[in-house]
Each structure stands twice: as C-alpha cells, then as structure tokens.
Design a protein around this motif. Structure first.
Motif, PDB file in Angstrom:
ATOM      1  N   MET A   1      -6.003  17.992  28.443  1.00  0.00           N
ATOM      2  CA  MET A   1      -7.352  17.656  28.854  1.00  0.00           C
ATOM      3  C   MET A   1      -8.333  18.719  28.366  1.00  0.00           C
ATOM      4  SD  MET A   1      -8.952  15.516  31.185  1.00  0.00           S
ATOM      5  CE  MET A   1     -10.000  15.545  32.560  1.00  0.00           C
ATOM      6  N   THR A   2      -7.969  19.980  28.508  1.00  0.00           N
ATOM      7  CA  THR A   2      -8.857  21.054  28.081  1.00  0.00           C
ATOM      8  C   THR A   2      -9.143  20.956  26.592  1.00  0.00           C
ATOM      9  OG1 THR A   2      -7.942  22.451  29.806  1.00  0.00           O
ATOM     10  CG2 THR A   2      -9.154  23.545  28.061  1.00  0.00           C
ATOM     11  N   TYR A   3      -8.111  20.663  25.810  1.00  0.00           N
ATOM     12  CA  TYR A   3      -8.277  20.544  24.367  1.00  0.00           C
ATOM     13  C   TYR A   3      -9.261  19.423  24.039  1.00  0.00           C
ATOM     14  CZ  TYR A   3      -7.201  19.540  19.501  1.00  0.00           C
ATOM     15  OH  TYR A   3      -7.298  19.301  18.155  1.00  0.00           O
ATOM     16  N   ASP A   4      -9.109  18.273  24.710  1.00  0.00           N
ATOM     17  CA  ASP A   4      -9.985  17.136  24.437  1.00  0.00           C
ATOM     18  C   ASP A   4     -11.436  17.453  24.799  1.00  0.00           C
ATOM     19  OD1 ASP A   4      -7.813  15.655  23.558  1.00  0.00           O
ATOM     20  OD2 ASP A   4      -7.435  14.828  25.551  1.00  0.00           O
ATOM     21  N   LEU A   5     -11.654  18.062  25.950  1.00  0.00           N
ATOM     22  CA  LEU A   5     -13.018  18.420  26.347  1.00  0.00           C
ATOM     23  C   LEU A   5     -13.629  19.426  25.378  1.00  0.00           C
ATOM     24  CD1 LEU A   5     -12.696  18.660  30.212  1.00  0.00           C
ATOM     25  CD2 LEU A   5     -14.011  16.992  28.916  1.00  0.00           C
ATOM     26  N   ARG A   6     -12.821  20.361  24.940  1.00  0.00           N
ATOM     27  CA  ARG A   6     -13.329  21.351  23.985  1.00  0.00           C
ATOM     28  C   ARG A   6     -13.736  20.686  22.677  1.00  0.00           C
ATOM     29  NH1 ARG A   6     -10.070  25.427  20.501  1.00  0.00           N
ATOM     30  NH2 ARG A   6      -8.555  23.836  20.962  1.00  0.00           N
ATOM     31  N   ARG A   7     -12.934  19.762  22.201  1.00  0.00           N
ATOM     32  CA  ARG A   7     -13.260  19.070  20.960  1.00  0.00           C
ATOM     33  C   ARG A   7     -14.537  18.245  21.111  1.00  0.00           C
ATOM     34  NH1 ARG A   7     -11.552  21.089  16.722  1.00  0.00           N
ATOM     35  NH2 ARG A   7     -11.728  19.098  15.707  1.00  0.00           N
ATOM     36  N   LEU A   8     -14.662  17.531  22.235  1.00  0.00           N
ATOM     37  CA  LEU A   8     -15.875  16.749  22.482  1.00  0.00           C
ATOM     38  C   LEU A   8     -17.095  17.657  22.564  1.00  0.00           C
ATOM     39  CD1 LEU A   8     -14.528  14.206  25.110  1.00  0.00           C
ATOM     40  CD2 LEU A   8     -15.182  13.712  22.753  1.00  0.00           C
ATOM     41  N   ARG A   9     -16.945  18.811  23.211  1.00  0.00           N
ATOM     42  CA  ARG A   9     -18.064  19.746  23.333  1.00  0.00           C
ATOM     43  C   ARG A   9     -18.452  20.319  21.978  1.00  0.00           C
ATOM     44  NH1 ARG A   9     -18.100  25.022  23.703  1.00  0.00           N
ATOM     45  NH2 ARG A   9     -15.888  25.137  24.175  1.00  0.00           N
ATOM     46  N   LEU A  10     -17.468  20.663  21.179  1.00  0.00           N
ATOM     47  CA  LEU A  10     -17.762  21.230  19.854  1.00  0.00           C
ATOM     48  C   LEU A  10     -18.432  20.212  18.932  1.00  0.00           C
ATOM     49  CD1 LEU A  10     -14.570  23.391  19.230  1.00  0.00           C
ATOM     50  CD2 LEU A  10     -16.868  24.185  19.779  1.00  0.00           C
ATOM     51  N   HIS A  11     -18.155  18.943  19.148  1.00  0.00           N
ATOM     52  CA  HIS A  11     -18.801  17.900  18.349  1.00  0.00           C
ATOM     53  C   HIS A  11     -20.138  17.465  18.930  1.00  0.00           C
ATOM     54  CE1 HIS A  11     -15.715  17.282  15.352  1.00  0.00           C
ATOM     55  NE2 HIS A  11     -14.794  17.277  16.300  1.00  0.00           N
ATOM     56  N   GLY A  12     -20.527  18.030  20.063  1.00  0.00           N
ATOM     57  CA  GLY A  12     -21.828  17.726  20.642  1.00  0.00           C
ATOM     58  C   GLY A  12     -21.885  16.431  21.426  1.00  0.00           C
ATOM     59  N   LEU A  13     -20.729  15.903  21.829  1.00  0.00           N
ATOM     60  CA  LEU A  13     -20.710  14.645  22.553  1.00  0.00           C
ATOM     61  C   LEU A  13     -20.810  14.841  24.068  1.00  0.00           C
ATOM     62  CD1 LEU A  13     -17.961  12.827  20.477  1.00  0.00           C
ATOM     63  CD2 LEU A  13     -20.438  12.723  20.210  1.00  0.00           C
ATOM     64  N   VAL A  14     -20.384  15.996  24.558  1.00  0.00           N
ATOM     65  CA  VAL A  14     -20.534  16.354  25.969  1.00  0.00           C
ATOM     66  C   VAL A  14     -21.044  17.779  26.044  1.00  0.00           C
ATOM     67  CG1 VAL A  14     -18.717  14.805  26.802  1.00  0.00           C
ATOM     68  CG2 VAL A  14     -18.157  17.152  26.235  1.00  0.00           C
ATOM     69  N   GLU A  15     -21.618  18.114  27.191  1.00  0.00           N
ATOM     70  CA  GLU A  15     -22.056  19.483  27.419  1.00  0.00           C
ATOM     71  C   GLU A  15     -21.618  19.902  28.799  1.00  0.00           C
ATOM     72  OE1 GLU A  15     -26.285  19.400  26.989  1.00  0.00           O
ATOM     73  OE2 GLU A  15     -26.588  18.278  28.838  1.00  0.00           O
TER      74      GLU A  15
END
Length: 80
Positions: A1-15
């Motif tokens: 889960m942490t990996y997925d959230l980090r990837r989404l955050r790095l792509h600017g999809l979540v903050e």
C-alpha cells in the motif's frame, strides 16, 4: 500500500494532507480517473459485451457510477 501511495503521489495524482496519514485526490488525479472510467465505458466495455460473460446488473451499476462521476466533476468544474 505504501508503495502504491508513493507512486500516486510522485505522479501528482494524490497529495498528502498535512500532519495526518490521509491523502486526497488532486485535480489531475480526478481527471485521470474520469479518463479511465470513460475509456472503459466507451472502448473496453462494448468489446466485452460481445462476449457472453457480460453481466447486465454489473453494467447497470457501472452506468450509474459513470453518471454520478460525470455529475460530480461537472459540479466542481473539473470537466470542460
């Protein structure tokens, strides 16, 4: 889960919400989600309906979800 959230955050999809463990969808994230939902509805779902494994109940649920997402994004002015 942490990996997925980090990837989404790095792509600017979540903050990340400051001083919490919560995340929120960004404007770009909402647009990308709507793009995928509409792409599925217009391109992938019609092709899947040619196969006998399609479920009418599932299709109705997706239609309601697609309409609700479109209405929500129009209300918050994310869709032009």
């Amino acid at each position: 889960m942490t990996y997925d959230l980090r990837r989404l955050r790095l792509h600017g999809l979540v903050e990340r919400v400051p001083k919490s463990h919560r995340y929120r969808v960004t404007t770009l994230g909402a647009r990308v989600a709507m793009l995928y939902a509409r792409l599925y509805a217009r391109a992938l779902r019609p092709a899947a309906s040619l196969q006998p494994s399609g479920s009418a109940r599932g299709q109705q649920a997706f239609d309601r979800l697609d309409a609700a997402l479109a209405n929500f994004l129009e209300e918050v002015k994310l869709v032009a």
